[in-house]
Motif scaffolding. Structure first.
Motif, PDB file in Angstrom:
ATOM      1  N   LEU A  15      55.829  67.699  18.549  1.00  0.00           N
ATOM      2  CA  LEU A  15      54.755  68.311  16.920  1.00  0.00           C
ATOM      3  C   LEU A  15      54.924  67.247  16.596  1.00  0.00           C
ATOM      4  N   ILE A  16      53.358  67.179  16.437  1.00  0.00           N
ATOM      5  CA  ILE A  16      52.662  65.981  15.532  1.00  0.00           C
ATOM      6  C   ILE A  16      52.364  67.235  14.264  1.00  0.00           C
ATOM      7  N   GLU A  17      53.109  65.593  12.697  1.00  0.00           N
ATOM      8  CA  GLU A  17      52.256  65.596  12.150  1.00  0.00           C
ATOM      9  C   GLU A  17      51.228  65.023  11.335  1.00  0.00           C
ATOM     10  N   SER A  18      50.293  65.367  10.618  1.00  0.00           N
ATOM     11  CA  SER A  18      49.050  65.374   9.904  1.00  0.00           C
ATOM     12  C   SER A  18      49.998  64.738   8.227  1.00  0.00           C
ATOM     13  N   ASP A  19      48.296  63.674   7.511  1.00  0.00           N
ATOM     14  CA  ASP A  19      49.365  63.217   6.648  1.00  0.00           C
ATOM     15  C   ASP A  19      48.626  63.939   6.002  1.00  0.00           C
ATOM     16  N   ASP A  20      48.720  63.522   4.366  1.00  0.00           N
ATOM     17  CA  ASP A  20      48.641  64.521   3.353  1.00  0.00           C
ATOM     18  C   ASP A  20      47.358  64.731   3.142  1.00  0.00           C
ATOM     19  N   GLU A  21      46.076  63.880   4.048  1.00  0.00           N
ATOM     20  CA  GLU A  21      44.841  64.147   3.546  1.00  0.00           C
ATOM     21  C   GLU A  21      44.981  65.374   5.171  1.00  0.00           C
ATOM     22  N   GLY A  22      45.336  65.344   5.518  1.00  0.00           N
ATOM     23  CA  GLY A  22      45.163  66.664   7.380  1.00  0.00           C
ATOM     24  C   GLY A  22      44.819  65.329   8.490  1.00  0.00           C
ATOM     25  N   PHE A  23      45.165  64.375   8.680  1.00  0.00           N
ATOM     26  CA  PHE A  23      44.371  63.540   9.632  1.00  0.00           C
ATOM     27  C   PHE A  23      45.808  63.356  10.404  1.00  0.00           C
ATOM     28  N   PHE A  24      45.745  63.244  11.442  1.00  0.00           N
ATOM     29  CA  PHE A  24      46.558  63.088  12.769  1.00  0.00           C
ATOM     30  C   PHE A  24      46.967  61.674  13.514  1.00  0.00           C
ATOM     31  N   ASN A  25      48.328  61.143  13.373  1.00  0.00           N
ATOM     32  CA  ASN A  25      48.007  59.760  13.829  1.00  0.00           C
ATOM     33  C   ASN A  25      47.848  60.050  15.885  1.00  0.00           C
ATOM     34  N   ARG A  45      38.612  55.880  21.137  1.00  0.00           N
ATOM     35  CA  ARG A  45      38.682  55.301  20.029  1.00  0.00           C
ATOM     36  C   ARG A  45      37.239  54.429  20.413  1.00  0.00           C
ATOM     37  N   ASP A  46      37.274  54.471  21.105  1.00  0.00           N
ATOM     38  CA  ASP A  46      35.818  53.161  21.897  1.00  0.00           C
ATOM     39  C   ASP A  46      35.378  54.260  21.714  1.00  0.00           C
ATOM     40  N   ASP A  47      35.147  54.985  22.219  1.00  0.00           N
ATOM     41  CA  ASP A  47      34.543  56.023  23.597  1.00  0.00           C
ATOM     42  C   ASP A  47      33.856  56.639  23.197  1.00  0.00           C
ATOM     43  N   MET A  48      34.270  57.319  22.602  1.00  0.00           N
ATOM     44  CA  MET A  48      34.462  58.110  21.463  1.00  0.00           C
ATOM     45  C   MET A  48      33.667  57.692  19.551  1.00  0.00           C
ATOM     46  N   ARG A  49      33.538  56.315  19.123  1.00  0.00           N
ATOM     47  CA  ARG A  49      33.418  56.536  18.209  1.00  0.00           C
ATOM     48  C   ARG A  49      31.818  56.781  17.923  1.00  0.00           C
ATOM     49  N   LEU A  58      37.578  60.697  12.590  1.00  0.00           N
ATOM     50  CA  LEU A  58      38.131  59.949  13.157  1.00  0.00           C
ATOM     51  C   LEU A  58      37.715  58.015  12.192  1.00  0.00           C
ATOM     52  N   ARG A  59      39.158  58.125  12.294  1.00  0.00           N
ATOM     53  CA  ARG A  59      38.977  56.515  11.755  1.00  0.00           C
ATOM     54  C   ARG A  59      40.323  55.659  11.680  1.00  0.00           C
ATOM     55  N   SER A  60      40.295  55.076  11.683  1.00  0.00           N
ATOM     56  CA  SER A  60      41.241  53.673  11.514  1.00  0.00           C
ATOM     57  C   SER A  60      41.382  52.879  10.996  1.00  0.00           C
ATOM     58  N   GLU A  61      43.110  52.701  10.865  1.00  0.00           N
ATOM     59  CA  GLU A  61      43.600  52.107   9.992  1.00  0.00           C
ATOM     60  C   GLU A  61      43.741  50.522  10.015  1.00  0.00           C
ATOM     61  N   LYS A  62      43.964  49.158   9.911  1.00  0.00           N
ATOM     62  CA  LYS A  62      44.455  48.144  10.274  1.00  0.00           C
ATOM     63  C   LYS A  62      45.691  47.872   9.199  1.00  0.00           C
ATOM     64  N   GLY A  63      46.652  47.415   9.201  1.00  0.00           N
ATOM     65  CA  GLY A  63      48.261  46.763   9.009  1.00  0.00           C
ATOM     66  C   GLY A  63      49.022  46.143  10.040  1.00  0.00           C
ATOM     67  N   GLN A  64      49.964  45.705  10.041  1.00  0.00           N
ATOM     68  CA  GLN A  64      51.032  45.804  10.752  1.00  0.00           C
ATOM     69  C   GLN A  64      51.228  46.461  11.991  1.00  0.00           C
ATOM     70  N   ILE A  65      51.302  47.774  11.679  1.00  0.00           N
ATOM     71  CA  ILE A  65      51.538  48.954  13.036  1.00  0.00           C
ATOM     72  C   ILE A  65      49.829  49.393  12.361  1.00  0.00           C
ATOM     73  N   PRO A  66      48.655  49.333  13.584  1.00  0.00           N
ATOM     74  CA  PRO A  66      47.313  49.847  13.307  1.00  0.00           C
ATOM     75  C   PRO A  66      47.137  51.290  13.468  1.00  0.00           C
ATOM     76  N   LYS A  67      46.505  51.995  13.362  1.00  0.00           N
ATOM     77  CA  LYS A  67      46.933  53.758  13.908  1.00  0.00           C
ATOM     78  C   LYS A  67      45.212  54.096  13.744  1.00  0.00           C
ATOM     79  N   THR A  68      44.886  54.888  14.464  1.00  0.00           N
ATOM     80  CA  THR A  68      44.194  56.015  14.685  1.00  0.00           C
ATOM     81  C   THR A  68      44.285  56.835  14.104  1.00  0.00           C
ATOM     82  N   LEU A  69      43.168  57.134  13.160  1.00  0.00           N
ATOM     83  CA  LEU A  69      44.125  58.619  12.405  1.00  0.00           C
ATOM     84  C   LEU A  69      42.302  59.591  13.079  1.00  0.00           C
ATOM     85  N   ALA A  70      43.039  60.910  12.999  1.00  0.00           N
ATOM     86  CA  ALA A  70      41.854  62.111  13.468  1.00  0.00           C
ATOM     87  C   ALA A  70      42.624  63.266  13.001  1.00  0.00           C
ATOM     88  N   ASP A  71      41.673  64.311  12.716  1.00  0.00           N
ATOM     89  CA  ASP A  71      41.565  65.789  12.560  1.00  0.00           C
ATOM     90  C   ASP A  71      42.071  66.694  13.380  1.00  0.00           C
TER      91      ASP A  71
END
Length: 88
Positions: A15-25, A45-49, A58-71
């Motif tokens: 069961l995968i849960e989204s963030d508050d904006e509806g994006f899934f990691n 992501r590179d193929d579908m960008r 689709l968006r990516s977030e950089k940081g200590q734990i990078p994320k690929t977020l998707a609707d």
């Protein structure tokens, strides 16, 4: 608004849960199913960008734990890329 998606593959259901904006990691899917390095979200992501970034699905977030977020549509697109037999 948070949403949940249930995916089943190779006898494992996650069961995968989204963030508050509806994006899934997508990394949550990759980790939940213990997928090989070749199926890491970054590779997909590179193929579908061009297609998905244009529609803000689709968006990516950089940081200590990078994320690929998707609707939700992009979650299913990623799951189908990982394994066409993914059951939705």
């Amino acid at each position: 608004m948070k949403r949940q998606v249930e995916l089943t593959f190779n006898g494992i259901t996650a069961l995968i849960e989204s963030d508050d904006e509806g994006f899934f990691n997508l990394n949550d899917i990759w980790h939940s199913f213990k997928l090989p390095e070749a199926k890491r979200p970054k590779n997909w992501r590179d193929d579908m960008r061009r297609v998905l970034f244009a529609g803000a699905k689709l968006r990516s977030e950089k940081g200590q734990i990078p994320k690929t977020l998707a609707d939700e549509d992009a979650v299913y697109a990623y799951a189908g890329w990982v394994q066409p037999e993914f059951a939705f």
